[in-house]
Design an enzyme around this catalytic site. Sequence first.
Site, PDB file in Angstrom:
ATOM      1  N   GLU B  29      -5.118  -7.396  -6.173  1.00 45.62           N
ATOM      2  CA  GLU B  29      -4.985  -8.540  -5.281  1.00 45.62           C
ATOM      3  C   GLU B  29      -6.346  -9.208  -5.119  1.00 45.62           C
ATOM      4  O   GLU B  29      -7.239  -8.660  -4.483  1.00 45.62           O
ATOM      5  CB  GLU B  29      -4.449  -8.071  -3.927  1.00 45.62           C
ATOM      6  CG  GLU B  29      -3.067  -7.452  -4.040  1.00 45.62           C
ATOM      7  CD  GLU B  29      -2.724  -6.514  -2.873  1.00 45.62           C
ATOM      8  OE1 GLU B  29      -3.390  -6.585  -1.829  1.00 45.62           O
ATOM      9  OE2 GLU B  29      -1.782  -5.708  -3.026  1.00 45.62           O
ATOM     10  N   SER B  61       1.481  -6.168  -3.957  1.00 45.87           N
ATOM     11  CA  SER B  61       2.476  -5.175  -4.401  1.00 45.87           C
ATOM     12  C   SER B  61       1.764  -3.911  -4.860  1.00 45.87           C
ATOM     13  O   SER B  61       1.584  -3.699  -6.060  1.00 45.87           O
ATOM     14  CB  SER B  61       3.271  -5.726  -5.598  1.00 45.87           C
ATOM     15  OG  SER B  61       4.064  -6.827  -5.263  1.00 45.87           O
ATOM     16  N   GLU B  62       1.353  -3.090  -3.926  1.00 49.80           N
ATOM     17  CA  GLU B  62       0.547  -1.933  -4.318  1.00 49.80           C
ATOM     18  C   GLU B  62       1.289  -0.972  -5.250  1.00 49.80           C
ATOM     19  O   GLU B  62       0.697  -0.415  -6.174  1.00 49.80           O
ATOM     20  CB  GLU B  62       0.055  -1.178  -3.076  1.00 49.80           C
ATOM     21  CG  GLU B  62      -1.122  -1.846  -2.366  1.00 49.80           C
ATOM     22  CD  GLU B  62      -0.718  -3.028  -1.502  1.00 49.80           C
ATOM     23  OE1 GLU B  62       0.500  -3.251  -1.325  1.00 49.80           O
ATOM     24  OE2 GLU B  62      -1.609  -3.743  -1.005  1.00 49.80           O
ATOM     25  N   PHE B  85      -7.806  -1.782   0.211  1.00 49.20           N
ATOM     26  CA  PHE B  85      -8.416  -0.866   1.181  1.00 49.20           C
ATOM     27  C   PHE B  85      -7.727   0.492   1.097  1.00 49.20           C
ATOM     28  O   PHE B  85      -6.522   0.565   0.837  1.00 49.20           O
ATOM     29  CB  PHE B  85      -8.316  -1.419   2.606  1.00 49.20           C
ATOM     30  CG  PHE B  85      -9.201  -2.614   2.846  1.00 49.20           C
ATOM     31  CD1 PHE B  85     -10.573  -2.464   2.993  1.00 49.20           C
ATOM     32  CD2 PHE B  85      -8.660  -3.892   2.892  1.00 49.20           C
ATOM     33  CE1 PHE B  85     -11.396  -3.566   3.189  1.00 49.20           C
ATOM     34  CE2 PHE B  85      -9.481  -4.995   3.091  1.00 49.20           C
ATOM     35  CZ  PHE B  85     -10.851  -4.844   3.237  1.00 49.20           C
ATOM     36  N   ILE B  89      -3.523   2.475   0.114  1.00 44.97           N
ATOM     37  CA  ILE B  89      -3.163   3.309  -1.034  1.00 44.97           C
ATOM     38  C   ILE B  89      -1.901   4.121  -0.719  1.00 44.97           C
ATOM     39  O   ILE B  89      -1.227   4.602  -1.624  1.00 44.97           O
ATOM     40  CB  ILE B  89      -4.347   4.216  -1.460  1.00 44.97           C
ATOM     41  CG1 ILE B  89      -4.332   4.399  -2.980  1.00 44.97           C
ATOM     42  CG2 ILE B  89      -4.308   5.573  -0.764  1.00 44.97           C
ATOM     43  CD1 ILE B  89      -5.616   4.956  -3.559  1.00 44.97           C
ATOM     44  N   HIS B 131      -7.266  -0.561   8.111  1.00 42.92           N
ATOM     45  CA  HIS B 131      -8.169  -0.939   7.016  1.00 42.92           C
ATOM     46  C   HIS B 131      -9.223   0.140   6.777  1.00 42.92           C
ATOM     47  O   HIS B 131      -9.764   0.248   5.688  1.00 42.92           O
ATOM     48  CB  HIS B 131      -8.873  -2.271   7.310  1.00 42.92           C
ATOM     49  CG  HIS B 131      -8.001  -3.472   7.133  1.00 42.92           C
ATOM     50  ND1 HIS B 131      -6.936  -3.746   7.947  1.00 42.92           N
ATOM     51  CD2 HIS B 131      -8.031  -4.467   6.212  1.00 42.92           C
ATOM     52  CE1 HIS B 131      -6.345  -4.865   7.548  1.00 42.92           C
ATOM     53  NE2 HIS B 131      -6.983  -5.316   6.492  1.00 42.92           N
TER      54      HIS B 131
END
Lengths: 322, 326
Positions: B29, B61-62, B85, B89, B131
């Site tokens: 991103e 869209s992790e 960040f 995850i 964060h």
Amino acid sequence: MEPQANSVRLKTMYEKMVLIRKFEERIIELVQEQGRIPGMQILANGQEAVAVGIIEALKAEDVIVSNHRSHGHLLAKGADPKHLMAEIMGKATGVNKGKSGTLHLAVPEVNALMTSTVVGAGPPLAAGAAFAQQYRNEPNITVVFFGDGAAAEGSVHEAMNLAALWKLPLLFVCENNCWAGAQSYAQHCSVGEIAQRGIAYGMPGEFVDGNDVKKVYALALSMAEYCREGKGPALIEAKTYRMRGHGENDHQHYVDKAELEYWAKKCPIRSLKEKMLKDGIVTENELQAIETKTLAIVAEAVAFGDASPFPLAKEALNDVWA
Amino acid sequence: MAQLSFGQAVNNALDLAMNMDESVFLAGEGVGISIHYDPNMPSHGLLGKYGPKRVKDTPVSEAAIAGLAVGASCMGLRPVVEIMFLPFITLATDMLVNHAGKLQYLSGGKSTFPLTVRVKAGVNFAAGCQHSHNLEAWLAHSPGLKVVFPSTPEDAKGLLLSAIFDPNPVIVIEEMGLYWGKGEVPEGDYRVPLGKARIALPGKDCTLVSYGGATHTAIEAAKILSKENISIEIIDLRTLVPLDRDCLLNSVKKTGRLVVLHDATKFGGFGAEIAAIVAEDAFEFLKAPIKRVAAPDIPVPFSPTQEKFYKPNADMVVDAVKSILN
């Protein structure tokens, strides 16, 4: 490849479907003979036309990503039944040295690249494989098989959005077998047809009778071509039925017997056999030969698995790192 | 050698890797067009240099970003993807924990996954606990993932280049507060091997183990202690997995004392593993109990007074060292 399966291809597909059925029927017997096979077996009895119809429309270089109900996909893609059965038995000669068992089979030598049992994990992985094909300008595509249950996972939607945005050569195949665990399609899905969701991502979405291998093949061929031409991903929903439980420890107490009987009559193998006989494509003798041949392949696979050693316990420590 | 900021050193490593190997690509991103326009941000300028085919801005869209890395690496590419960040995850952990870390094993060694995930971490930027949350112990606890956590510009470059060309999945944690700090960085294809710790400061009275930004707290503490003639040996782990056990044990065998410092919370933190290894394998060399200096077991607070309270400081390290000296 011809746009409609000709008689030779129909016979080929029939033989592959019979092989898958016999292979899994033998697994059922092995499960029932206590101790012959470890772990829960997850079978695709009744869904053979989806695996065979889709994969028959692919090139050998095309990649597939499968899920927990994978045996049919892998056999259709050309995995060796002996080493597959040995893996399912947890033997050292298995395709993954006994590290996978039935659930996570990877047979990269036939481009059955990855299998994940985490429901909905296949599509993001497949997006990565399709990205690699696009990045290297390969003329190949990736196909990911997932179930109607997986269609509720966020990861599937993320993968669809990314694949459509980047026009990845990725064919999504939703194998709708009407059940997600013990929840019926009506209980877990917000739309009548998952194929409709293609519109939401700007990709074609088509519904097909997943028990009619001829129709599955014809649709897969045109959708695979679409992906191969660089137009982006496509979605097929193949409606079929999970004739057995989620796994072999699930005795389907929640399933209406009349529904099972209805789908049993729509058996994809029997339907194709009757149609080929009626059309004069195949003779009873040829059908018998296919029966004998596939049973022999399965018997050889089980004998190979039985004769193979288990891996040494300490070999569990290997293969974590490259 | 060149004077580079930490962020520039990361940028230099990415640039070199992309230049050396066509199979390296970046995705994440804002790795191409970022809301930040700052040469100290790691992917700054790379979109212009390598183009949108190799520098891929992704949707938010992790799971898809991590899945992209797993799938593409299985096909032989070397993805370098960014998760913005560390707390985010969590959205990618299925792909990392169940897939990146396990699929090679499940394949019986047939498939490899040479992917790198870069992720920003740290406390002290007033963004609160969604964060700021150092989850390195989670990642280190998952078999099949290497975990790297550099503290200097030189190591940021050298470790990232090693990570990108390692045949295994590697998570590289970059402490955001370090991005602007400068240091000497070797030029060219400079690599720091994964799994080798660094003696950041040699000493004899007590071993102080740390990594990432906390290493700078450790150095500050050692300076204070040196005024009282207390000599601290600082080990900067650099790589948490695989861990340089030899460096750790040799130092403790020499000094006989151990303090572990990290900015993550204490309970079940990575420091517990360090303490356990020393207790198991060097107990007879210990002259005093092992001490851990870590954050309290609370989410990272927002208010400046409370965020400062959360982050372990040099005085806390000094007190911990002194408590085991006599």
